[in-house]
Scaffold this motif. Structure first.
Motif, PDB file in Angstrom:
ATOM      1  N   VAL A   5       0.844  -1.204   0.000  1.00 48.02           N
ATOM      2  CA  VAL A   5       0.000   0.000   0.000  1.00 48.02           C
ATOM      3  C   VAL A   5       0.877   1.250   0.000  1.00 48.02           C
ATOM      4  N   ASP A   6       1.951   1.235   0.777  1.00 47.48           N
ATOM      5  CA  ASP A   6       2.883   2.359   0.807  1.00 47.48           C
ATOM      6  C   ASP A   6       3.495   2.591  -0.572  1.00 47.48           C
ATOM      7  N   GLN A   7       3.862   1.522  -1.248  1.00 49.71           N
ATOM      8  CA  GLN A   7       4.436   1.643  -2.587  1.00 49.71           C
ATOM      9  C   GLN A   7       3.415   2.185  -3.591  1.00 49.71           C
ATOM     10  N   LEU A   8       2.202   1.673  -3.526  1.00 53.31           N
ATOM     11  CA  LEU A   8       1.152   2.155  -4.437  1.00 53.31           C
ATOM     12  C   LEU A   8       0.834   3.624  -4.171  1.00 53.31           C
ATOM     13  N   PHE A   9       0.824   3.996  -2.906  1.00 51.77           N
ATOM     14  CA  PHE A   9       0.559   5.396  -2.552  1.00 51.77           C
ATOM     15  C   PHE A   9       1.702   6.283  -3.046  1.00 51.77           C
ATOM     16  N   ALA A  10       2.932   5.806  -2.955  1.00 50.75           N
ATOM     17  CA  ALA A  10       4.078   6.577  -3.461  1.00 50.75           C
ATOM     18  C   ALA A  10       3.955   6.781  -4.968  1.00 50.75           C
ATOM     19  N   VAL A  11       3.538   5.738  -5.686  1.00 51.19           N
ATOM     20  CA  VAL A  11       3.345   5.863  -7.136  1.00 51.19           C
ATOM     21  C   VAL A  11       2.238   6.870  -7.427  1.00 51.19           C
ATOM     22  N   PHE A  12       1.131   6.790  -6.674  1.00 50.91           N
ATOM     23  CA  PHE A  12       0.046   7.758  -6.836  1.00 50.91           C
ATOM     24  C   PHE A  12       0.569   9.182  -6.616  1.00 50.91           C
ATOM     25  N   PHE A  15       2.623  10.520  -9.583  1.00 54.34           N
ATOM     26  CA  PHE A  15       1.753  11.016 -10.668  1.00 54.34           C
ATOM     27  C   PHE A  15       1.046  12.299 -10.266  1.00 54.34           C
ATOM     28  N   PHE A  16       0.585  12.355  -9.024  1.00 54.13           N
ATOM     29  CA  PHE A  16      -0.084  13.554  -8.531  1.00 54.13           C
ATOM     30  C   PHE A  16       0.866  14.751  -8.551  1.00 54.13           C
ATOM     31  N   GLY A  17       2.092  14.551  -8.076  1.00 60.55           N
ATOM     32  CA  GLY A  17       3.079  15.628  -8.082  1.00 60.55           C
ATOM     33  C   GLY A  17       3.405  16.095  -9.493  1.00 60.55           C
ATOM     34  N   CYS A  18       3.508  15.148 -10.425  1.00 59.97           N
ATOM     35  CA  CYS A  18       3.746  15.526 -11.830  1.00 59.97           C
ATOM     36  C   CYS A  18       2.591  16.354 -12.367  1.00 59.97           C
ATOM     37  N   TYR A  19       1.374  15.973 -12.007  1.00 59.50           N
ATOM     38  CA  TYR A  19       0.213  16.751 -12.448  1.00 59.50           C
ATOM     39  C   TYR A  19       0.246  18.157 -11.851  1.00 59.50           C
ATOM     40  N   VAL A  20       0.610  18.263 -10.585  1.00 66.18           N
ATOM     41  CA  VAL A  20       0.671  19.576  -9.935  1.00 66.18           C
ATOM     42  C   VAL A  20       1.714  20.455 -10.618  1.00 66.18           C
ATOM     43  N   VAL A  21       2.870  19.873 -10.949  1.00 67.80           N
ATOM     44  CA  VAL A  21       3.902  20.637 -11.668  1.00 67.80           C
ATOM     45  C   VAL A  21       3.360  21.087 -13.023  1.00 67.80           C
ATOM     46  N   TRP A  22       2.738  20.169 -13.752  1.00 60.80           N
ATOM     47  CA  TRP A  22       2.177  20.495 -15.068  1.00 60.80           C
ATOM     48  C   TRP A  22       1.102  21.578 -14.963  1.00 60.80           C
ATOM     49  N   ALA A  23       0.205  21.430 -13.991  1.00 62.88           N
ATOM     50  CA  ALA A  23      -0.849  22.432 -13.822  1.00 62.88           C
ATOM     51  C   ALA A  23      -0.254  23.775 -13.402  1.00 62.88           C
ATOM     52  N   GLY A  24       0.764  23.745 -12.547  1.00 65.60           N
ATOM     53  CA  GLY A  24       1.404  24.986 -12.122  1.00 65.60           C
ATOM     54  C   GLY A  24       2.063  25.716 -13.264  1.00 65.60           C
ATOM     55  N   THR A  25       2.751  24.962 -14.112  1.00 68.47           N
ATOM     56  CA  THR A  25       3.387  25.617 -15.250  1.00 68.47           C
ATOM     57  C   THR A  25       2.343  26.071 -16.265  1.00 68.47           C
ATOM     58  N   ASP A  26       1.203  25.400 -16.297  1.00 71.21           N
ATOM     59  CA  ASP A  26       0.110  25.817 -17.179  1.00 71.21           C
ATOM     60  C   ASP A  26      -0.458  27.171 -16.738  1.00 71.21           C
ATOM     61  N   TYR A  27      -0.449  27.430 -15.422  1.00 68.44           N
ATOM     62  CA  TYR A  27      -0.881  28.738 -14.912  1.00 68.44           C
ATOM     63  C   TYR A  27       0.131  29.826 -15.241  1.00 68.44           C
ATOM     64  N   GLY A  28       1.337  29.433 -15.467  1.00 64.99           N
ATOM     65  CA  GLY A  28       2.406  30.393 -15.727  1.00 64.99           C
ATOM     66  C   GLY A  28       3.385  30.394 -14.575  1.00 64.99           C
ATOM     67  N   VAL A  50       9.809  14.301  -5.787  1.00 63.99           N
ATOM     68  CA  VAL A  50      11.118  13.879  -5.275  1.00 63.99           C
ATOM     69  C   VAL A  50      10.972  13.035  -4.013  1.00 63.99           C
ATOM     70  N   LEU A  51      10.186  13.506  -3.060  1.00 64.56           N
ATOM     71  CA  LEU A  51      10.025  12.762  -1.806  1.00 64.56           C
ATOM     72  C   LEU A  51       9.311  11.429  -2.023  1.00 64.56           C
ATOM     73  N   SER A  52       8.367  11.392  -2.952  1.00 59.01           N
ATOM     74  CA  SER A  52       7.670  10.136  -3.242  1.00 59.01           C
ATOM     75  C   SER A  52       8.582   9.134  -3.925  1.00 59.01           C
ATOM     76  N   VAL A  53       9.451   9.609  -4.812  1.00 62.20           N
ATOM     77  CA  VAL A  53      10.425   8.711  -5.450  1.00 62.20           C
ATOM     78  C   VAL A  53      11.373   8.155  -4.390  1.00 62.20           C
ATOM     79  N   VAL A  54      11.841   8.999  -3.484  1.00 64.55           N
ATOM     80  CA  VAL A  54      12.720   8.528  -2.405  1.00 64.55           C
ATOM     81  C   VAL A  54      11.998   7.479  -1.567  1.00 64.55           C
ATOM     82  N   ASN A  55      10.744   7.736  -1.217  1.00 61.37           N
ATOM     83  CA  ASN A  55       9.971   6.783  -0.423  1.00 61.37           C
ATOM     84  C   ASN A  55       9.792   5.464  -1.167  1.00 61.37           C
ATOM     85  N   ALA A  61      13.691  -1.168  -2.010  1.00 58.89           N
ATOM     86  CA  ALA A  61      15.012  -1.683  -1.627  1.00 58.89           C
ATOM     87  C   ALA A  61      14.972  -2.430  -0.299  1.00 58.89           C
ATOM     88  N   GLY A  62      13.883  -2.305   0.427  1.00 59.39           N
ATOM     89  CA  GLY A  62      13.760  -2.989   1.710  1.00 59.39           C
ATOM     90  C   GLY A  62      14.396  -2.253   2.870  1.00 59.39           C
TER      91      GLY A  62
END
Length: 154
Positions: A5-12, A15-28, A50-55, A61-62
């Motif tokens: 569940v932790d891994q699936l949430f990190a993946v979510f 994607f969520f963070g990428c969307y936020v970056v995309w939406a932010g740059t779309d605003y200017g 970044v933090l989700s990738v680290v998690n 890696a265990g």
């Protein structure tokens, strides 16, 4: 189960963070030499990624093992907060940042503590009303960053 569940949430969250970056740059991201309305969301989205990738890497890696004591109510709370975060991203262009953040705070508050206790409400409701005003003042006026607003200027 908990680690999956932790891994699936990190993946979510990636994607969520990428969307936020995309939406932010779309605003200017920038308006000349001044940060644009998408500056803060793009930075926050990048930090989430970044933090989700680290998690995720630590979990795969265990080197980070969570106890398998997560209950169904805990998963429901994670899902509720995640849906609230997604909702603020999707609703901000229509409701404005202040209203979307106030609704997010209500969702998070009631997800974590689902009660109508008077003491809880006397702390939650003023916070939900004042924090978005602080955001608009801090970013919109002090920093000069245009903040997404609704038809009524909120």
């Amino acid at each position: 189960m908990t680690n999956r569940v932790d891994q699936l949430f990190a993946v979510f969250l990636i994607f969520f963070g990428c969307y936020v970056v995309w939406a932010g740059t779309d605003y200017g991201y920038m308006r000349g030499t001044t940060p644009g309305p998408g500056f803060f969301p793009a930075i926050v989205g990048g930090v989430i990624v970044v933090l989700s990738v680290v998690n995720l890497v630590r979990s795969l890696a265990g080197s980070e093992r969570l106890a398998d004591s997560m209950k169904l109510i805990d998963l429901a709370k994670i899902a509720g907060i995640s849906l609230g975060l997604l909702g603020v991203v999707l609703l901000t262009p229509y409701l404005g940042l202040m209203v979307a953040v106030a609704l997010l705070m209500l969702v998070v508050g009631f997800t974590i503590n689902p009660t109508l206790d008077k003491k809880f409400l006397l702390r939650l409701l003023p916070t939900c009303a004042l924090f978005p005003v602080f955001l608009k003042f801090g970013f919109g006026h002090l920093l000069g960053i245009p903040v997404p607003v609704n038809l009524f200027g909120f």
